[in-house]
Motif scaffolding. Structure first.
Motif, PDB file in Angstrom:
ATOM      1  N   PRO A   1       7.962   0.982   4.125  1.00  0.00           N
ATOM      2  CA  PRO A   1       8.650   2.082   4.831  1.00  0.00           C
ATOM      3  C   PRO A   1       8.134   3.475   4.456  1.00  0.00           C
ATOM      4  CG  PRO A   1      10.226   0.476   4.002  1.00  0.00           C
ATOM      5  CD  PRO A   1       8.894   0.079   3.438  1.00  0.00           C
ATOM      6  N   ASP A   2       7.664   3.673   3.231  1.00  0.00           N
ATOM      7  CA  ASP A   2       7.263   5.013   2.788  1.00  0.00           C
ATOM      8  C   ASP A   2       5.768   5.270   2.902  1.00  0.00           C
ATOM      9  OD1 ASP A   2       9.915   5.505   2.127  1.00  0.00           O
ATOM     10  OD2 ASP A   2       9.672   4.601   0.138  1.00  0.00           O
ATOM     11  N   VAL A   3       5.044   4.391   3.587  1.00  0.00           N
ATOM     12  CA  VAL A   3       3.587   4.532   3.635  1.00  0.00           C
ATOM     13  C   VAL A   3       3.174   5.845   4.321  1.00  0.00           C
ATOM     14  CG1 VAL A   3       3.240   3.308   5.852  1.00  0.00           C
ATOM     15  CG2 VAL A   3       1.489   3.173   4.067  1.00  0.00           C
ATOM     16  N   GLU A   4       2.180   6.513   3.762  1.00  0.00           N
ATOM     17  CA  GLU A   4       1.575   7.687   4.402  1.00  0.00           C
ATOM     18  C   GLU A   4       0.450   7.184   5.307  1.00  0.00           C
ATOM     19  OE1 GLU A   4       2.200  10.972   4.102  1.00  0.00           O
ATOM     20  OE2 GLU A   4       3.652  10.932   2.453  1.00  0.00           O
ATOM     21  N   VAL A   5       0.316   7.756   6.487  1.00  0.00           N
ATOM     22  CA  VAL A   5      -0.703   7.271   7.422  1.00  0.00           C
ATOM     23  C   VAL A   5      -1.657   8.404   7.808  1.00  0.00           C
ATOM     24  CG1 VAL A   5      -1.139   6.127   9.637  1.00  0.00           C
ATOM     25  CG2 VAL A   5       0.960   5.617   8.366  1.00  0.00           C
ATOM     26  N   PHE A   6      -2.960   8.115   7.780  1.00  0.00           N
ATOM     27  CA  PHE A   6      -3.968   9.060   8.250  1.00  0.00           C
ATOM     28  C   PHE A   6      -4.885   8.344   9.235  1.00  0.00           C
ATOM     29  CE2 PHE A   6      -2.495  10.631   4.245  1.00  0.00           C
ATOM     30  CZ  PHE A   6      -2.404  12.001   4.431  1.00  0.00           C
ATOM     31  N   THR A   7      -5.198   9.006  10.345  1.00  0.00           N
ATOM     32  CA  THR A   7      -6.172   8.473  11.306  1.00  0.00           C
ATOM     33  C   THR A   7      -7.445   9.285  11.148  1.00  0.00           C
ATOM     34  OG1 THR A   7      -5.249   9.910  13.007  1.00  0.00           O
ATOM     35  CG2 THR A   7      -4.453   7.651  12.965  1.00  0.00           C
ATOM     36  N   VAL A   8      -8.545   8.593  10.876  1.00  0.00           N
ATOM     37  CA  VAL A   8      -9.795   9.300  10.556  1.00  0.00           C
ATOM     38  C   VAL A   8     -11.005   8.601  11.193  1.00  0.00           C
ATOM     39  CG1 VAL A   8      -8.849   9.980   8.297  1.00  0.00           C
ATOM     40  CG2 VAL A   8     -10.329   7.976   8.434  1.00  0.00           C
ATOM     41  N   SER A   9     -12.104   9.323  11.210  1.00  0.00           N
ATOM     42  CA  SER A   9     -13.404   8.707  11.412  1.00  0.00           C
ATOM     43  C   SER A   9     -14.299   9.219  10.300  1.00  0.00           C
ATOM     44  CB  SER A   9     -14.001   9.071  12.777  1.00  0.00           C
ATOM     45  OG  SER A   9     -15.372   8.684  12.777  1.00  0.00           O
TER      46      SER A   9
ATOM     47  N   ILE B   1       0.831  -1.218   0.000  1.00  0.00           N
ATOM     48  CA  ILE B   1       0.000   0.000   0.000  1.00  0.00           C
ATOM     49  C   ILE B   1       0.861   1.263   0.000  1.00  0.00           C
ATOM     50  CG2 ILE B   1      -2.011  -1.055   1.084  1.00  0.00           C
ATOM     51  CD1 ILE B   1      -1.096   0.154   3.761  1.00  0.00           C
ATOM     52  N   ASN B   2       0.290   2.344  -0.538  1.00  0.00           N
ATOM     53  CA  ASN B   2       0.925   3.661  -0.475  1.00  0.00           C
ATOM     54  C   ASN B   2       0.402   4.454   0.711  1.00  0.00           C
ATOM     55  OD1 ASN B   2       0.086   3.243  -3.730  1.00  0.00           O
ATOM     56  ND2 ASN B   2       2.252   3.481  -3.262  1.00  0.00           N
ATOM     57  N   VAL B   3      -0.858   4.177   1.093  1.00  0.00           N
ATOM     58  CA  VAL B   3      -1.493   4.924   2.187  1.00  0.00           C
ATOM     59  C   VAL B   3      -2.198   3.953   3.129  1.00  0.00           C
ATOM     60  CG1 VAL B   3      -3.300   6.609   2.766  1.00  0.00           C
ATOM     61  CG2 VAL B   3      -1.853   6.980   0.755  1.00  0.00           C
ATOM     62  N   LEU B   4      -1.968   4.146   4.428  1.00  0.00           N
ATOM     63  CA  LEU B   4      -2.743   3.424   5.444  1.00  0.00           C
ATOM     64  C   LEU B   4      -3.735   4.399   6.055  1.00  0.00           C
ATOM     65  CD1 LEU B   4      -3.263   0.946   7.346  1.00  0.00           C
ATOM     66  CD2 LEU B   4      -1.536   1.932   8.878  1.00  0.00           C
ATOM     67  N   LEU B   5      -5.014   4.039   5.978  1.00  0.00           N
ATOM     68  CA  LEU B   5      -6.067   4.870   6.546  1.00  0.00           C
ATOM     69  C   LEU B   5      -6.624   4.106   7.741  1.00  0.00           C
ATOM     70  CD1 LEU B   5      -7.268   7.563   5.523  1.00  0.00           C
ATOM     71  CD2 LEU B   5      -8.988   6.245   4.287  1.00  0.00           C
ATOM     72  N   ILE B   6      -6.372   4.614   8.942  1.00  0.00           N
ATOM     73  CA  ILE B   6      -6.922   3.965  10.139  1.00  0.00           C
ATOM     74  C   ILE B   6      -8.260   4.639  10.430  1.00  0.00           C
ATOM     75  CG2 ILE B   6      -6.529   3.345  12.551  1.00  0.00           C
ATOM     76  CD1 ILE B   6      -3.544   3.594  12.067  1.00  0.00           C
ATOM     77  N   ASN B   7      -9.344   3.877  10.267  1.00  0.00           N
ATOM     78  CA  ASN B   7     -10.700   4.432  10.332  1.00  0.00           C
ATOM     79  C   ASN B   7     -11.399   4.039  11.641  1.00  0.00           C
ATOM     80  OD1 ASN B   7     -13.005   5.785   9.350  1.00  0.00           O
ATOM     81  ND2 ASN B   7     -13.798   3.951   8.337  1.00  0.00           N
TER      82      ASN B   7
END
Lengths: 221, 221
Positions: free
Chosen positions: A194-202, A164-170
């Motif tokens: 190693p280069d994954v972008e991470v966002f924490t969201v609801s 993955i390029n982006v991890l979205l924690i929902n």
């Protein structure tokens, strides 16, 4: 229906994958020519992909179109249309993932001519395993993990989380009611990507969604 | 890795399934001779199968043994062993479901000689689609659906929910924080499986688990 990983099948999987890669390259070329940036969203069933896309539809409006992959029912496409975007439903009729050929068929039926259109989001079938082996022609692969699923899922499903390029924690709104370690989750994901972008969201409350949508927007603007 | 549902593959799937059915019949015969009643637990990743089994391990103790199916990691078997049961981990190494042959291998390695042993619980790989087509030799098939996954999952995944004997709705402690309609879920499940038994539980808090365990116990006693 998914087939067995017996030796007999594995021998045949190689040309199938090559065929998929050829269709993925065609999709990538077509979408690139039309200036449409493409996302592939992969998660477990019920992790919140459609709710994320509803939230994105409100941000991007007619600039975004959506392809919905489901084993059965048109429910998700109807939700996205209500949120204001063009949506096309692929019912896989038992298949546990989307492939690039199914996406090509959807593209053939969709109206991609609008000059406004600059983003295509593909919601894969709810499954953490099978979709990860199929390139659909996307520019960005997003793995969604929802808090109630637990913080042990990254290392259990490395075939997805290493690609993955982006991890979205929902579903971050449920954090107070559950034992979920965000730091461990991010650390384990970075050990695979190693280069994954991470966002924490609801996606339900909207928390963090604007920041995520702005990041997606900056990827193609 | 899951293979494509192309025509080429489907032709080969039939003998694969027949081979699976032969191993399932062998497992059923072996377990029947030893007086061991067998459960097959199927759900999405993170729906709470292992937490349910930890709770069952405390109820049944040495009367129960567990086979854990995971794509990768031994984490779940370690959790079950800590809860007091014999556990055997099958790491599928990429495969998205357990099959009867993999279960046969596990049975060959496990100690089934104890006279106390009367229940075997098989935790399938976290996946609502692919495991549903594979009989493992079980006496009871249990579908777990957790509240955060949403009440639209039954009709989206009919290949599973039309083949279960028991529906276990888990994570009921999160109901106050989510929009989940238990009545609709049960109604839609009964439209696919008219005789399904339904239990609403929270494996985390223990709510409803004793009633469920007593039901399982009554099925073989």
């Amino acid at each position: 229906m998914c087939d067995d990983a017996s030796e007999k099948i594995v021998n045949i999987a190689t040309p199938v994958m090559n065929k998929n890669d050829r269709f993925a390259a065609e999709n990538r070329k077509l979408l690139g020519e039309k200036g449409i940036y493409t996302l592939n969203l992969i998660s477990s069933p019920g992790a919140g992909k459609t709710t994320v896309l509803e939230s994105m539809a409100r941000f991007f409006g007619q600039r975004m179109a959506v392809i919905e992959g489901d084993v059965q029912t048109r429910r998700d496409a109807e939700r996205i249309e209500k949120a204001g975007c063009q949506a096309w439903q692929i019912e896989t009729g038992g298949a546990c993932h989307l492939d690039a050929h199914a996406v090509k068929h959807a593209l053939d039926h969709m109206d991609l001519s609008s000059e406004e259109l600059e983003l295509l989001a593909i919601e894969n079938v709810g499954n953490l395993i099978c979709p990860s082996g199929y390139d659909l022609g996307e520019d960005m692969r997003i793995g969604l993990l929802s808090v109630p699923e637990g913080d042990d899922k990254i290392l259990k499903y490395p075939s997805l989380f290493s690609t993955i390029n982006v991890l979205l924690i929902n579903k971050m709104d449920l954090i107070p009611h559950l034992d979920f370690d965000v730091d461990i989750t991010i650390k384990e994901c970075r050990s695979l990507s190693p280069d994954v972008e991470v966002f924490t969201v609801s996606a339900r409350t909207g928390e963090g969604m604007e920041e995520f949508c702005e990041f997606v927007e900056s990827s193609f603007s």
